[in-house]
Design a protein around this motif. Sequence first.
Motif, short mmCIF file in Angstrom:
data_model
loop_
_atom_site.label_atom_id
_atom_site.label_comp_id
_atom_site.label_asym_id
_atom_site.label_seq_id
_atom_site.Cartn_x
_atom_site.Cartn_y
_atom_site.Cartn_z
N LYS A 1 49.48 51.98 36.55
CA LYS A 1 50.07 52.28 37.75
C LYS A 1 48.66 50.82 38.15
O LYS A 1 49.14 49.69 38.29
CB LYS A 1 50.08 52.45 38.72
N ASN B 1 48.30 46.52 38.88
CA ASN B 1 47.80 45.99 39.71
C ASN B 1 46.58 44.95 38.91
O ASN B 1 45.19 45.24 39.51
CB ASN B 1 47.10 47.57 40.32
N GLU C 1 46.25 51.03 47.79
CA GLU C 1 47.75 51.33 48.33
C GLU C 1 48.34 51.95 46.56
O GLU C 1 49.27 51.98 47.02
CB GLU C 1 47.96 49.89 47.88
N TRP C 2 47.39 52.32 45.35
CA TRP C 2 48.07 53.19 44.80
C TRP C 2 47.66 53.97 44.18
O TRP C 2 48.21 54.74 42.78
CB TRP C 2 48.36 51.54 43.20
#
Length: 538
Positions: free
Chosen positions: A403, A407, A446-447
């Motif tokens: 992830k 990002n 957000e991640w």
Amino acid sequence: MNLEVTITIKPEEEKNNNFIKSLIYKELKIKGISFSKDQVILEFLKKSIDARHGKQKLHLRYKVYIGEKPSDSNNLVPQWKKSDGKHSVIIVGSGPAGLFGALKLLEYGIKPIIIERGTETIQRRKDIAAISTKNIVDENSNYCFGEGGAGTFSDGKLYTRSNKRGNINEILAIFVEFGADKKILTDAHPHIGTDKLPKVINNMRQKIIDLGGEFHFDTKVTDFIITNDDGKKTITGVQTISCKEGQSKSFTANAVLLATGHSATDIYKLIGKISPSSLEAKTFAAGVRVEHPRELINAIQYHNSNNPNLPTAEYSVKTQVMERGVYSFCMCPGGFVVPSASGPDEIVVNGMSTASRNSAWSDAAIVVEIQPQDIPESFKKEAIAEGCEGLAGLLFRADIEKKAKLNGEGQRAPAQKLTDFLSNKKSTDLPVSSYTPGLKSSNLNEWLPSHISTRLKQGFIDFDRNMKGFISENALLIAPETRTSTPVRITRDRDDFQCTGIKNLYPSGEGSGYSGGIVSSAMDGEKSAIAIAKKILG
């Protein structure tokens, strides 16, 4: 007679030997000890810095000999023997567990055969540089893999609390024997520096070769050679492949010491395939690396003192948030944040510093404790589907790193101002950073898994109470920091150190799940080597 004496001085008084002696003599008189100055011999043991309450002090501990000389037993460097090759042990990995395991085997005259998937330090420097300059991650030669292990190019800290695992002073003495500064013997937080450690590692390698040991670099273990007698699996060797030419080769020996480190995912999966019960999920940690201007941390820790006699400031912070630890790890004063991915499809960060610790930044991992029950069910189900539930934490860790890649950009890591992280908003601009591949602004909330980000937020608030100014517009979060330890433990017998499901296999060091850091891994490698020697030689 002899005794230990601790005195307290100002930093600027450290080089005043006559003043230090006068304080020690005063302490002896307070204790009611009769002596003449010509009878006294001083042996410096340890130095620590105390910057509490806004007053900088040094605590110096000495061993004082009165009317006698220091014993020769203070020389802790072992006597190594040249191997005749009659007995041999395969060591997979050339990190601290592997190297110190090899040296310990040579005390018994047993030949170590070290197999390392990565390269020697000279080439490894080039491969590491390519991560920053070309966004190229060599899966076998990087900050995690290669001669000396993960610590060689990511700091060289030697501080440990694992004083029950073995003789810490012996480990430090061996480092000095191979070229480390003698200061590591007396500093409270000993540190070699990533600029000095490779030469020390090279000297160790040469000593091992001179005594009959072997090194096989660019050689990756692909399988274990296993016999199965009466349902008992026993390892007799390993299958390998050349990382450069692609040629296969097998090695056999009396035993295999496994010292592959915390990032050898393929080895965990191999063990999970051969003996699933030999792997179990364990507590690990994940979070971010926080970077501040060095002078800001100095000002906080030294209460705005600019005393030139003080070293670059360190810090250690910890708190409890929702029944989980949140804490700093691998604090690098005057250091750099570095790319620590071991594959092209992930982003991982770590920290390092040179011996001088004089960069413009200071950084540390701030991580959240993750217990096996915190791992999302989806990863547990995936691990069970792969045939080994113990791999769940490894799959969870890999997901965070992937992830981060999504990002980031190339090896440009996702980053956010600490103040913006707390406000849950993407940073419109980022401070200048030591992280050379570059940064990409990202809202980490957000991640990152919510049970990590939520605890991190409260952790930072708690830290700022004790280190006022820690939360700052100039504080930068770079993500993710996921390799502080392994999420998997290779189970082994407490007495003979053999893997519970594969006889003659001795899991050691960080990759085994029983140690963390250079010194504790070195001691763990030694203990495994002693167990092997006892079995071979009887």
